[in-house]
Write a protein that holds these residues in place. Structure first.
Motif, PDB file in Angstrom:
ATOM      1  N   THR A 260       0.836  -1.202   0.000  1.00  0.00           N
ATOM      2  CA  THR A 260       0.000   0.000   0.000  1.00  0.00           C
ATOM      3  C   THR A 260       0.869   1.250   0.000  1.00  0.00           C
ATOM      4  N   ARG A 345      -4.839   2.829   0.451  1.00  0.00           N
ATOM      5  CA  ARG A 345      -4.671   2.925  -1.000  1.00  0.00           C
ATOM      6  C   ARG A 345      -3.615   1.931  -1.466  1.00  0.00           C
ATOM      7  N   ASN A 498     -13.233   4.897  -6.762  1.00  0.00           N
ATOM      8  CA  ASN A 498     -11.797   5.067  -6.958  1.00  0.00           C
ATOM      9  C   ASN A 498     -11.311   3.963  -7.891  1.00  0.00           C
ATOM     10  N   ASP A 501      -6.326   3.863  -7.528  1.00  0.00           N
ATOM     11  CA  ASP A 501      -5.483   3.162  -6.556  1.00  0.00           C
ATOM     12  C   ASP A 501      -6.301   2.614  -5.384  1.00  0.00           C
ATOM     13  N   PRO A 502      -7.420   1.932  -5.654  1.00  0.00           N
ATOM     14  CA  PRO A 502      -8.223   1.411  -4.549  1.00  0.00           C
ATOM     15  C   PRO A 502      -7.468   0.311  -3.806  1.00  0.00           C
TER      16      PRO A 502
END
Length: 568
Positions: A260, A345, A498, A501-502
């Motif tokens: 992440t 993210r 989103n 970059d979910p």
């Protein structure tokens, strides 16, 4: 900067590497075959001044940590030495590409391993690196049969964050003073909620805030100004938990074995089935500091509201120093839980791109929630019926023949492939509950063509109360492109998805009284279980399964079953 595979500490003094580990991890080999032996056996364990015989792997509680690298083939020979129980092992979060026979959920991808029998799980770690875990996947045996699965990057590949000095599995579990199998059996017979756990644990130990804890506390020694990677796993059965460390910030760097963007936090939320890797720097005055986990209460229901602790002990501190207790969030702090989940993210770098499906060709809308079945004729039930749960108003019935075997060998009468794409009727899902609380029942699968780009909306309902549901999908990761409260609106909510970059996970916490939007590409043929990872809801029928068809190419088909596949 490359990684040294032996630069780890074990998750407690009683956890050791499998005997074969030292010989099966030569640093010069990439894509190695790792061999492990699991002996599932009873062991007397004492916690909270209660000694009882529990199911374990290799006599260890928690079980041994498995260390592998991305690209490795893993062979785990599991022998069931329990004289009165069947067993299966699930490798939670492992994609199992074309190897569904090794996924592990009982009567979904395999029949259980019977007493005195052995089965070898055989799979390859493909495109994954980070923290996952393994656990029993039959009844409630995973209360004591679980352990960490650490996937290191390929040899010579560094982490996309600063190298820690140590890496530490921190496995949160639950402990019952009584026989947990009897707990769920009694609940299912009576139609009521099962008895609550007596403690949460960190690496199998409850910590100092419980009565009669007998010095049963996990301790992590640290050196001032050094940084540590904590591999946090929620292996508990029914507790969604807040986790924090007194006076220390945590930096999230990975969730569910997916890197992440770094996110600093004081408190994190972790549901059963989820993993979170955090960096922690020992930058406080020399002393002793509690790490602590306590539940997040999202429903108007009873729960074990106790707190488990471990101790971060600076080198140079004294055992007589009283550990500092962190400020814990309120049990019902939904704002904190929501803000943490929304802050995550995916890394979305050149090396680790985020490939969100954009051309959706399969739209699914699943309601998830509780229900109430009618009492069996001639029997009395408390509350006018037996508690149940459902997906799209269908309460799952576990078959007696494994679904994957029935699919592969064309065995009729085991399931139907007609699970609905949406609920049978539309209603105000998070408003006043409907008058009819009784679900349908059945073993119904959702057939998905290979290569489909799927969007799945998971919608909580208010039937018998709203609740946060940690939903796990076997065999797949998915992108959480949106989530919110209230009823999902297909006209407006997609505008805020989103798609850049979910977060990518294998277990999503569907908000209480809300919804979550997931996307994934159906690129893994087989039968894949979807279920709530609150085991009480799983036992009540909040489950279903996908049947993903073979693709047109040879390497897009399910492999044949192994010769030692257990029979029912």
């Amino acid at each position: 900067m490359s990684l040294t595979i032996m630069n780890f500490v074990t998750s407690s003094g009683c956890i050791v590497f499998c005997m074969l580990l030292l010989t099966s991890l030569p640093s010069r080999v990439e894509g190695f075959t790792r061999h492990y032996e699991f002996h599932v056996q009873y062991q007397n364990v004492t916690r909270l001044c209660i000694t009882k015989s529990v199911a374990t792997v290799n006599g260890q509680f928690p079980g041994p940590t498995i260390y592998v690298r991305e690209g490795d083939r893993v062979l785990v020979e599991v022998t069931n030495e329990l004289n009165d129980k069947n067993i299966t092992i699930h490798w939670h979060g492992v994609r199992q590409l074309r190897t569904g026979w090794s996924d592990g959920p009982a009567y979904i991808t395999q029949c259980p391993i019977q007493p005195g029998h052995t089965y070898t799980y055989n799979f390859t770690i493909t495109g994954q690196r980070g923290t996952l875990f393994w656990h029993a996947h039959i009844s409630w045996l995973r209360a004591t049969v679980y352990g960490a699965l650490v996937i290191l990057p390929k040899k010579g590949i560094s982490y996309p964050f600063n190298q820690p000095i140590k890496e530490v599995p921190v496995i949160i579990g639950e402990w019952w003073n009584t026989d947990v199998e009897k707990v769920i059996k009694q609940a299912l017979q009576s139609g009521t909620t099962p008895n609550l756990s007596d403690a949460y644990t960190i690496n199998g130990l409850p910590g100092a805030l419980y009565n009669c804890w007998a010095q049963e506390s996990f301790s992590l020694p640290v050196v001032s100004n050094q940084t540590y990677l904590l591999r946090i796993i929620n292996a508990g059965l029914n507790g969604e938990l807040f986790f924090t460390i007194a006076n220390h910030k945590m930096t999230v760097v990975e969730i569910d074995a997916v890197y992440t963007k770094t996110q600093q936090t004081d408190v994190l939320l972790i549901t059963p089935g989820q993993t979170t890797n955090v960096l922690v720097t020992a930058n406080q005055p020399i002393g002793r500091y509690y790490m602590a986990a306590r539940p997040y209460k999202s429903a108007n229901a009873s729960l074990d509201n106790s707190t488990t602790t471990g101790i971060v002990e600076y080198i140079g501190s004294s055992k007589s120093d009283r550990p500092l207790l962190p400020q814990l969030p309120a049990l019902n702090d939904t704002n904190l839980a929501t803000n943490f989940s929304n802050s995550l993210r995916s890394l979305d770098s050149k090396e680790y791109p985020t490939k969100v499906p954009k051309q959706i060709d399969r739209q699914l809308f699943f309601t998830v929630g509780l229900a109430r079945k009618a009492c069996q004729r001639g029997k009395l039930c408390q509350g006018g019926g037996k508690l149940a749960a459902s997906v799209n108003n269908i309460s799952f019935v576990l078959p007696r023949t494994a679904l994957l075997q029935a699919h592969f060998f064309n065995i009729s009468g085991v399931f139907t492939a007609d699970f609905p794409d949406k609920p049978p009727s539309h209603f105000n899902y998070t408003g006043p509950q409907p008058s009819n609380l009784q679900p349908l029942t059945g073993t119904r699968l959702s057939r998905v063509p290979f290569g489909s780009e799927v969007q799945l909306i998971l919608q909580d309902t208010s039937i018998l109360g709203i609740e946060n549901h940690p939903i796990h999908i076997h065999g797949y990761n998915f992108f959480i492109v949106g989530q919110g409260f209230g009823n999902y609106n297909p006209l407006t909510h997609p505008n805020s998805f989103n798609l850049l970059d979910p977060p990518e996970r294998n277990t999503v916490a569907v908000p209480a009284g809300g919804w979550a939007a997931l996307r994934f590409r159906a690129d893994n043929p087989g039968v894949w279980f979807l279920h709530c990872h609150l085991d009480v809801h799983n036992s009540w029928g909040l489950d279903m399964a996908f049947l993903v068809e073979n693709g047109p190419r040879p390497r897009q088909s399910l492999l044949p079953p192994p010769p030692d596949l257990p029979s029912c």
